[in-house]
Design a protein around this motif. Structure first.
Motif, PDB file in Angstrom:
ATOM      1  N   ASN A   1       0.843  -1.194   0.000  1.00  0.00           N
ATOM      2  CA  ASN A   1       0.000   0.000   0.000  1.00  0.00           C
ATOM      3  C   ASN A   1       0.877   1.242   0.000  1.00  0.00           C
ATOM      4  O   ASN A   1       2.033   1.228   0.434  1.00  0.00           O
ATOM      5  CB  ASN A   1      -0.944   0.006   1.213  1.00  0.00           C
ATOM      6  CG  ASN A   1      -0.190  -0.022   2.530  1.00  0.00           C
ATOM      7  OD1 ASN A   1       0.312   0.991   2.988  1.00  0.00           O
ATOM      8  ND2 ASN A   1      -0.111  -1.207   3.142  1.00  0.00           N
ATOM      9  N   LEU A   2       0.294   2.319  -0.490  1.00  0.00           N
ATOM     10  CA  LEU A   2       1.030   3.565  -0.668  1.00  0.00           C
ATOM     11  C   LEU A   2       1.417   4.195   0.653  1.00  0.00           C
ATOM     12  O   LEU A   2       2.490   4.807   0.769  1.00  0.00           O
ATOM     13  CB  LEU A   2       0.185   4.545  -1.490  1.00  0.00           C
ATOM     14  CG  LEU A   2       0.798   5.911  -1.783  1.00  0.00           C
ATOM     15  CD1 LEU A   2       2.061   5.749  -2.620  1.00  0.00           C
ATOM     16  CD2 LEU A   2      -0.215   6.799  -2.504  1.00  0.00           C
ATOM     17  N   ILE A   3       0.592   4.042   1.676  1.00  0.00           N
ATOM     18  CA  ILE A   3       0.843   4.704   2.958  1.00  0.00           C
ATOM     19  C   ILE A   3       2.162   4.251   3.561  1.00  0.00           C
ATOM     20  O   ILE A   3       2.954   5.059   4.040  1.00  0.00           O
ATOM     21  CB  ILE A   3      -0.318   4.437   3.939  1.00  0.00           C
ATOM     22  CG1 ILE A   3      -1.639   4.941   3.355  1.00  0.00           C
ATOM     23  CG2 ILE A   3      -0.033   5.093   5.289  1.00  0.00           C
ATOM     24  CD1 ILE A   3      -1.665   6.424   3.077  1.00  0.00           C
ATOM     25  N   ASP A   4       2.423   2.943   3.533  1.00  0.00           N
ATOM     26  CA  ASP A   4       3.653   2.415   4.129  1.00  0.00           C
ATOM     27  C   ASP A   4       4.900   2.818   3.350  1.00  0.00           C
ATOM     28  O   ASP A   4       6.016   2.726   3.861  1.00  0.00           O
ATOM     29  CB  ASP A   4       3.586   0.889   4.215  1.00  0.00           C
ATOM     30  CG  ASP A   4       2.597   0.414   5.263  1.00  0.00           C
ATOM     31  OD1 ASP A   4       2.256   1.218   6.151  1.00  0.00           O
ATOM     32  OD2 ASP A   4       2.149  -0.741   5.175  1.00  0.00           O
ATOM     33  N   ASP A   5       4.706   3.228   2.096  1.00  0.00           N
ATOM     34  CA  ASP A   5       5.849   3.625   1.271  1.00  0.00           C
ATOM     35  C   ASP A   5       6.012   5.143   1.174  1.00  0.00           C
ATOM     36  O   ASP A   5       6.837   5.620   0.396  1.00  0.00           O
ATOM     37  CB  ASP A   5       5.692   3.056  -0.148  1.00  0.00           C
ATOM     38  CG  ASP A   5       6.214   1.630  -0.243  1.00  0.00           C
ATOM     39  OD1 ASP A   5       6.946   1.219   0.655  1.00  0.00           O
ATOM     40  OD2 ASP A   5       5.867   0.948  -1.222  1.00  0.00           O
ATOM     41  N   LEU A   6       5.230   5.882   1.959  1.00  0.00           N
ATOM     42  CA  LEU A   6       5.317   7.343   1.888  1.00  0.00           C
ATOM     43  C   LEU A   6       6.708   7.857   2.224  1.00  0.00           C
ATOM     44  O   LEU A   6       7.181   8.841   1.653  1.00  0.00           O
ATOM     45  CB  LEU A   6       4.288   7.975   2.841  1.00  0.00           C
ATOM     46  CG  LEU A   6       2.851   8.044   2.331  1.00  0.00           C
ATOM     47  CD1 LEU A   6       1.949   8.664   3.390  1.00  0.00           C
ATOM     48  CD2 LEU A   6       2.786   8.870   1.042  1.00  0.00           C
ATOM     49  N   TRP A   7       7.389   7.162   3.159  1.00  0.00           N
ATOM     50  CA  TRP A   7       8.723   7.617   3.550  1.00  0.00           C
ATOM     51  C   TRP A   7       9.698   7.532   2.376  1.00  0.00           C
ATOM     52  O   TRP A   7      10.622   8.349   2.268  1.00  0.00           O
ATOM     53  CB  TRP A   7       9.242   6.796   4.726  1.00  0.00           C
ATOM     54  CG  TRP A   7       9.576   5.381   4.382  1.00  0.00           C
ATOM     55  CD1 TRP A   7       8.743   4.313   4.381  1.00  0.00           C
ATOM     56  CD2 TRP A   7      10.863   4.879   3.994  1.00  0.00           C
ATOM     57  NE1 TRP A   7       9.409   3.173   4.003  1.00  0.00           N
ATOM     58  CE2 TRP A   7      10.703   3.481   3.777  1.00  0.00           C
ATOM     59  CE3 TRP A   7      12.115   5.458   3.806  1.00  0.00           C
ATOM     60  CZ2 TRP A   7      11.769   2.682   3.371  1.00  0.00           C
ATOM     61  CZ3 TRP A   7      13.172   4.651   3.419  1.00  0.00           C
ATOM     62  CH2 TRP A   7      12.992   3.284   3.204  1.00  0.00           C
ATOM     63  N   LYS A   8       9.472   6.584   1.470  1.00  0.00           N
ATOM     64  CA  LYS A   8      10.327   6.482   0.291  1.00  0.00           C
ATOM     65  C   LYS A   8      10.161   7.698  -0.606  1.00  0.00           C
ATOM     66  O   LYS A   8      11.146   8.290  -1.069  1.00  0.00           O
ATOM     67  CB  LYS A   8       9.995   5.218  -0.511  1.00  0.00           C
ATOM     68  CG  LYS A   8      10.392   3.910   0.122  1.00  0.00           C
ATOM     69  CD  LYS A   8      10.099   2.795  -0.860  1.00  0.00           C
ATOM     70  CE  LYS A   8      10.420   1.446  -0.267  1.00  0.00           C
ATOM     71  NZ  LYS A   8      10.167   0.356  -1.226  1.00  0.00           N
TER      72      LYS A   8
END
Length: 245
Positions: A135-142
């Motif tokens: 999901n996009l939320i968990d990859d926001l830090w990237k």
């Protein structure tokens, strides 16, 4: 001014230029106009490459991860390429009233090339090498890290123009070359070098230096966190059992 051999000279206001035995390391000598707050901020941005080099050396000493070592080796090769290009093209920096000039030429900008090499490799590493979430939320830090890397690289490049150390074309070509070399080096590490990491880590010299290969670990930070907690709990149990005996 710089002479035709690229040697530095020392200039003072209302006095002729004379040959000086002193020079400066261009990466650290960031001058700006007195009273110019924007120039002051950009002068600090010019020191970002030094902070990154210190950070890399610190990570290498304490973590000894082969990917980090490869990343830093790429930065060194990038700097070597910049030196060769500068002394091949031999294009001077823009005219500017400063007290100390450089032995280096201006094309391409080493700061811009350094920063865009760093940003390009970082972005490719984040989205290809680092674990992927569903999901996009968990990859926001990237995305935040990628955007931050590009933003800082752009600010460092613009700072060199604003402070008068480089022309726009020198910064532009430095950026383009940095992106190109960053892509090439990441590809070389990912395709050519990474398969050899297990052998390097397990060889006698690798074990002596305690280098680590984290290629197959999907989430290094979480792995180290859970491993540390597990080991700490096991040791605490042993200490408690000894005290109860």
């Amino acid at each position: 001014m710089e002479d035709i051999d690229g040697k530095s000279t020392y200039a003072q206001t209302n006095s002729p230029c004379i040959e000086s035995k002193y020079t400066s390391i261009s990466l650290t000598n960031a001058q700006y106009t007195k009273g110019d707050f924007v120039g002051y901020v950009f002068a600090w941005f010019s020191l970002v490459p030094i902070a990154l080099i210190v950070s890399f050396l610190t990570l290498i000493v304490f973590r000894r991860d082969l990917h980090t070592i490869s990343y830093f080796c790429g930065i060194l090769l990038n700097e070597a390429c910049n030196w060769i290009l500068k002394h091949t093209i031999r294009e001077h920096r823009p005219p500017r009233e400063i007290t100390v000039l450089f032995t280096e030429y201006g094309m391409p900008s080493s700061h811009a090339q350094f920063m865009f090499f760093f940003a390009t490799y970082m972005i490719l590493f984040l989205f290809i090498r680092v674990y992927k979430n569903y999901n996009l939320i968990d990859d926001l830090w990237k995305y935040a890290a990628a955007f931050g890397s590009l933003t800082v690289a752009g600010l460092v490049g613009y700072a060199r123009i604003y402070l008068g150390y480089h022309t726009g074309s020198q910064v532009l070509w430095g950026s383009v070359i940095g992106v190109l070399l960053g892509t090439i080096w990441f590809t070389a590490v990912q395709v050519v070098l990474t398969p050899f990491f297990p052998y390097i880590a397990s060889c006698p010299l690798g074990e002596l230096l305690m280098v680590r290969d984290s290629t197959l670990i999907p989430h290094v930070f979480w792995f180290e966190y859970t491993s540390t907690r597990s080991e700490a709990r096991n040791r605490q149990r042993k200490v408690t059992s000894r005290k109860s005996q």
